[in-house]
Design a protein around this motif. Structure first.
Motif, PDB file in Angstrom:
ATOM      1  N   TRP A 114     -22.760  -0.145  40.404  1.00  0.00           N
ATOM      2  CA  TRP A 114     -23.182  -1.533  40.571  1.00  0.00           C
ATOM      3  C   TRP A 114     -24.659  -1.571  40.915  1.00  0.00           C
ATOM      4  O   TRP A 114     -25.168  -0.697  41.636  1.00  0.00           O
ATOM      5  CB  TRP A 114     -22.390  -2.215  41.693  1.00  0.00           C
ATOM      6  CG  TRP A 114     -20.972  -2.522  41.300  1.00  0.00           C
ATOM      7  CD1 TRP A 114     -19.984  -1.626  41.025  1.00  0.00           C
ATOM      8  CD2 TRP A 114     -20.399  -3.819  41.131  1.00  0.00           C
ATOM      9  NE1 TRP A 114     -18.827  -2.271  40.694  1.00  0.00           N
ATOM     10  CE2 TRP A 114     -19.046  -3.620  40.750  1.00  0.00           C
ATOM     11  CE3 TRP A 114     -20.884  -5.122  41.273  1.00  0.00           C
ATOM     12  CZ2 TRP A 114     -18.181  -4.687  40.511  1.00  0.00           C
ATOM     13  CZ3 TRP A 114     -20.021  -6.180  41.030  1.00  0.00           C
ATOM     14  CH2 TRP A 114     -18.688  -5.965  40.644  1.00  0.00           C
ATOM     15  N   SER A 115     -25.330  -2.593  40.409  1.00  0.00           N
ATOM     16  CA  SER A 115     -26.698  -2.865  40.845  1.00  0.00           C
ATOM     17  C   SER A 115     -26.956  -4.358  40.769  1.00  0.00           C
ATOM     18  O   SER A 115     -26.459  -5.037  39.852  1.00  0.00           O
ATOM     19  CB  SER A 115     -27.724  -2.105  39.990  1.00  0.00           C
ATOM     20  OG  SER A 115     -27.737  -2.579  38.665  1.00  0.00           O
ATOM     21  N   ASP A 158     -30.631   4.638  34.647  1.00  0.00           N
ATOM     22  CA  ASP A 158     -31.283   3.337  34.793  1.00  0.00           C
ATOM     23  C   ASP A 158     -31.537   2.999  36.261  1.00  0.00           C
ATOM     24  O   ASP A 158     -32.477   2.260  36.584  1.00  0.00           O
ATOM     25  CB  ASP A 158     -30.425   2.240  34.160  1.00  0.00           C
ATOM     26  CG  ASP A 158     -30.351   2.357  32.641  1.00  0.00           C
ATOM     27  OD1 ASP A 158     -31.198   3.076  32.064  1.00  0.00           O
ATOM     28  OD2 ASP A 158     -29.449   1.742  32.050  1.00  0.00           O
ATOM     29  N   ALA A 159     -30.693   3.565  37.135  1.00  0.00           N
ATOM     30  CA  ALA A 159     -30.855   3.329  38.566  1.00  0.00           C
ATOM     31  C   ALA A 159     -31.824   4.312  39.213  1.00  0.00           C
ATOM     32  O   ALA A 159     -31.976   4.328  40.439  1.00  0.00           O
ATOM     33  CB  ALA A 159     -29.498   3.400  39.267  1.00  0.00           C
ATOM     34  N   GLY A 198     -25.238   4.829  47.845  1.00  0.00           N
ATOM     35  CA  GLY A 198     -26.007   3.659  47.447  1.00  0.00           C
ATOM     36  C   GLY A 198     -27.245   3.434  48.273  1.00  0.00           C
ATOM     37  O   GLY A 198     -27.433   4.024  49.342  1.00  0.00           O
ATOM     38  N   THR A 199     -28.088   2.551  47.752  1.00  0.00           N
ATOM     39  CA  THR A 199     -29.292   2.147  48.472  1.00  0.00           C
ATOM     40  C   THR A 199     -29.086   0.842  49.219  1.00  0.00           C
ATOM     41  O   THR A 199     -29.939   0.446  50.003  1.00  0.00           O
ATOM     42  CB  THR A 199     -30.457   1.953  47.484  1.00  0.00           C
ATOM     43  OG1 THR A 199     -30.107   0.921  46.544  1.00  0.00           O
ATOM     44  CG2 THR A 199     -30.746   3.241  46.716  1.00  0.00           C
ATOM     45  N   ASP A 200     -27.940   0.183  48.972  1.00  0.00           N
ATOM     46  CA  ASP A 200     -27.731  -1.156  49.510  1.00  0.00           C
ATOM     47  C   ASP A 200     -26.258  -1.305  49.908  1.00  0.00           C
ATOM     48  O   ASP A 200     -25.352  -1.032  49.105  1.00  0.00           O
ATOM     49  CB  ASP A 200     -28.091  -2.198  48.447  1.00  0.00           C
ATOM     50  CG  ASP A 200     -27.858  -3.620  48.923  1.00  0.00           C
ATOM     51  OD1 ASP A 200     -28.744  -4.161  49.609  1.00  0.00           O
ATOM     52  OD2 ASP A 200     -26.785  -4.179  48.608  1.00  0.00           O
ATOM     53  N   ALA A 201     -26.008  -1.745  51.137  1.00  0.00           N
ATOM     54  CA  ALA A 201     -24.647  -1.831  51.659  1.00  0.00           C
ATOM     55  C   ALA A 201     -23.799  -2.849  50.906  1.00  0.00           C
ATOM     56  O   ALA A 201     -22.591  -2.649  50.714  1.00  0.00           O
ATOM     57  CB  ALA A 201     -24.691  -2.163  53.148  1.00  0.00           C
ATOM     58  N   GLU A 202     -24.387  -3.953  50.479  1.00  0.00           N
ATOM     59  CA  GLU A 202     -23.610  -4.953  49.747  1.00  0.00           C
ATOM     60  C   GLU A 202     -23.120  -4.402  48.413  1.00  0.00           C
ATOM     61  O   GLU A 202     -21.976  -4.647  47.999  1.00  0.00           O
ATOM     62  CB  GLU A 202     -24.451  -6.211  49.528  1.00  0.00           C
ATOM     63  CG  GLU A 202     -24.727  -7.006  50.812  1.00  0.00           C
ATOM     64  CD  GLU A 202     -25.499  -8.286  50.531  1.00  0.00           C
ATOM     65  OE1 GLU A 202     -25.852  -8.521  49.351  1.00  0.00           O
ATOM     66  OE2 GLU A 202     -25.745  -9.030  51.499  1.00  0.00           O
ATOM     67  N   TYR A 218     -32.364   7.541  43.411  1.00  0.00           N
ATOM     68  CA  TYR A 218     -32.030   6.148  43.124  1.00  0.00           C
ATOM     69  C   TYR A 218     -33.093   5.194  43.658  1.00  0.00           C
ATOM     70  O   TYR A 218     -33.689   5.422  44.712  1.00  0.00           O
ATOM     71  CB  TYR A 218     -30.682   5.789  43.745  1.00  0.00           C
ATOM     72  CG  TYR A 218     -29.496   6.462  43.112  1.00  0.00           C
ATOM     73  CD1 TYR A 218     -29.282   6.387  41.739  1.00  0.00           C
ATOM     74  CD2 TYR A 218     -28.564   7.172  43.882  1.00  0.00           C
ATOM     75  CE1 TYR A 218     -28.190   6.998  41.156  1.00  0.00           C
ATOM     76  CE2 TYR A 218     -27.465   7.780  43.303  1.00  0.00           C
ATOM     77  CZ  TYR A 218     -27.283   7.695  41.938  1.00  0.00           C
ATOM     78  OH  TYR A 218     -26.189   8.297  41.361  1.00  0.00           O
ATOM     79  N   THR A 219     -33.271   4.089  42.923  1.00  0.00           N
ATOM     80  CA  THR A 219     -34.194   3.029  43.332  1.00  0.00           C
ATOM     81  C   THR A 219     -33.493   1.685  43.155  1.00  0.00           C
ATOM     82  O   THR A 219     -32.452   1.592  42.494  1.00  0.00           O
ATOM     83  CB  THR A 219     -35.463   3.047  42.475  1.00  0.00           C
ATOM     84  OG1 THR A 219     -35.108   2.903  41.088  1.00  0.00           O
ATOM     85  CG2 THR A 219     -36.240   4.344  42.670  1.00  0.00           C
ATOM     86  N   GLY A 220     -34.073   0.644  43.726  1.00  0.00           N
ATOM     87  CA  GLY A 220     -33.484  -0.681  43.600  1.00  0.00           C
ATOM     88  C   GLY A 220     -32.222  -0.830  44.435  1.00  0.00           C
ATOM     89  O   GLY A 220     -31.883   0.021  45.257  1.00  0.00           O
TER      90      GLY A 220
END
Length: 600
Positions: free
Chosen positions: A517-518, A555-556, A494-498, A473-475
């Motif tokens: 989600w992204s 896409d992610a 995920g790559t992001d906690a939010e 995963y990226t982004g």
């Protein structure tokens, strides 16, 4: 005709005898075809007469069975083969109810299934298993049920919504469609003579039914022999030729699976094609197939074609998903072949290698033609308690996904779950990661994501955090799912906690499913309102949403084959090497909880 209404062979015997003798007409006769006899591996210019959901006559000329009201089906030179049997599978893995799963696979020629509903058992316990059993019995095909054995799969390492007990197993053995005990995943418990596991297997053996196996370890030494001595009669966790050989040498059946993400046939079938072992002890199955695979690629017909592509003789491969399966479950006199008295399940196909499924008869009636279902698959009225199962204490915030480091640390060495493409096992990896504002930071670190297990059965508010690698995963993204084998809490990667908080809260709001989600927006959603595991929508609709999910994953940045299956198994604490549970990070090589951050 359904399993609920199918007369028994003894109840049908007088009618079947009269038809075979020419004293009474059959309901249906199939003429002009080539019958594949899986008892002898012959192709015969024979004809078939059917009545009361069973074969009455199978022989060279059925003209004496034809009366004024007999439906005569011209096979037009096609092969007449037995309906296909899936020896080990989980309906819930298709994200479908039993009715919708049956509707999806019947056109592919699957007329008998042996399903272990241990997913719903972890969420709803014995009442959930009964719901699956009762809907299965309403279908126009044979859906047998194995009573789940391990909820939790590894006691002391995870918490489930409900637990299965030996008393539950003993009760289920009295139900009409229960054929045995589901896969005994707690193999350490068996090896160490756990009284609960032994009691469940004893209740099954006392009922004269089959004990399913699940030995997910590469160790073929004394531990494996101890497991075999405990009573499991089969195993589907083999991944190489040596695994298959070891199992059949112990009197077990080697079940070789081709699911949406598991490709274990090619590496094991050489035990037959090259080593020459007796093929009657080898069985084909799917284990886990998503709706997209069922709709777009097939079911047991896909597995059969794959086995043939791997060099297996077509007639031997056909035995592996018909008579071998029936014999294993003690049902050889009931299904798995075209022979008198058996359930009238058959397929008309013009080619034994490419296997186009052109006409399907199950329980004596036409159920599909040219890939189209021709009968109804009735639903249960699923109760509210089965639809209200995402019991989170509160909405989550980004801080719930923090991984604190020791005070003053600038970097840490952390254990990381390593995903292995197309296989259930994971790798135990390590990564050195920086610490920012007192927490482990994965930002910018190639292919290392956060993973969290969110408790969703008892509203404890618990969140277990760890790390995973292999998705690519990226982004800024997150994928959340209430399908989390086998305890079925909620897994968030995920790559992001939010984004992780947004995804988790979305599933709380919709009552279960999968969402990606992204950058603050939902990119895909598959609603699974029944136990957070299944949809009662048609398979094609679920498959379309699942396809959109797969595209959103690509896409992610994810390039893995069927990566969602890998995601959903990251909490399966009975398959090595490293997993996550609501209790922490689990080292499945030792069956112990382990620290996420290594101490120096």
């Amino acid at each position: 005709m359904t399993p609920e209404t199918l007369p028994t062979w003894p109840d049908s015997a007088a009618s079947l005898i009269a038809i075979a003798a020419g004293r009474a007409p059959a309901e249906t006769v199939v003429r002009g075809g080539k019958v594949v006899n899986v008892h002898t591996r012959e192709v015969l210019d024979w004809e078939v007469a059917i009545a009361r959901g069973r074969f009455a006559y199978v022989g060279p000329d059925a003209s004496h069975c034809i009366g004024p009201g007999t439906e005569v089906i011209d096979a037009a030179g096609r092969y007449v083969i037995p309906g296909l049997c899936d020896a080990h599978m989980h309906v819930e893995s298709g994200m479908l109810t039993p009715a919708e799963f049956a509707a999806a696979v019947i056109p592919h020629g699957t007329t008998a299934m042996f399903t272990d509903p241990h997913e719903i058992a972890n969420v709803l316990g014995l009442p959930g298993v009964r719901l699956m059993h009762d809907e299965a019995r309403r279908q126009p095909c044979s859906m047998f049920v194995q009573m789940p054995s391990c909820a939790p799969s590894a006691p002391g390492l995870e918490t489930t919504g409900h637990e299965i007990t030996p008393d539950d197993v003993a009760e289920a053995m009295t139900w009409p469609s229960i054929v045995g005990l589901g896969e005994m995943m707690n193999f350490p418990g068996v090896i160490h003579e756990d009284t609960k596991m032994l009691a469940e297997m004893a209740a099954t053996a006392d009922a004269g039914k089959t004990i399913g196996g699940h030995y997910a370890s590469p160790d073929l030494g004394p531990a494996f022999h101890a497991y075999a001595a405990g009573g499991p009669a089969d195993d589907h966790e083999g991944t190489c030729e040596a695994d298959a050989i070891a199992r059949v040498r112990q009197g077990m059946r080697a079940m070789m699976r081709l699911g949406s993400a598991w490709y274990d046939v090619e590496t094991q079938i050489t035990a037959v094609t090259e080593k020459g072992l007796d093929p009657r002890n080898f069985i084909l199955c799917t284990d886990d197939c998503m709706a997209g695979t069922l709709v777009n690629d097939g079911h047991m017909d896909r597995v059969l074609r794959h086995a043939i592509d791997c060099g297996c003789d077509p007639l031997i491969a056909l035995q592996m998903c018909t008579i071998n399966t029936a014999t294993h479950f003690g049902l050889e006199r009931e299904l798995g072949s075209i022979a008198p008295g058996r359930r009238a399940d058959l397929i008309l196909t013009s080619d034994l290698t490419t296997l186009p499924v052109e006409h399907v008869i199950a329980l004596g009636q036409t159920v599909a033609k040219d890939g189209r279902l021709t009968v109804a698959c009735p639903h249960l009225d699923w109760p509210a308690e089965a639809r209200e199962t995402v019991n989170m204490a509160r909405d989550l915030s980004a801080n719930d996904f923090d991984i604190p480091a020791a005070e003053g640390a600038h970097e840490v060495t952390a254990r990381v779950i390593g995903v292995v493409e197309n296989q259930a096992p994971t790798k135990a990896l390590t990564r050195t990661l920086p610490v920012v504002d007192g927490c482990v930071d994965t930002t910018g670190h190639a292919d290392t994501c956060r993973i969290a297990l969110v408790e969703r059965h008892r509203a404890t508010g618990g969140v277990t955090n760890a790390l995973v690698s292999g998705f690519g995963y990226t982004g800024r993204m997150a994928l959340a799912s209430t399908v989390a084998h086998d305890s079925h809490h909620m897994i968030v990667v995920g790559t992001d906690a939010e984004q992780m908080a947004l995804a988790a809260n979305r599933l709380r709001a919709v009552g279960g499913g999968v969402t990606l989600w992204s950058d603050g927006a939902e990119r895909a959603l598959v609603e699974l309102p029944i136990a957070g595991l299944m949809s009662d929508s048609p398979a094609a609709e679920v498959a379309a949403k699942a396809s959109a999910l797969m595209q959103a994953m690509r896409d992610a940045g994810c390039t893995l084959n069927n990566a969602y299956m890998q995601h959903s198994l990251l909490a399966l604490v009975v398959i090595p090497e490293l997993r996550i549970s609501d209790m922490g990070l689990v080292d499945v090589t030792t069956f112990e909880l382990t620290d996420l951050i290594e101490t120096t």
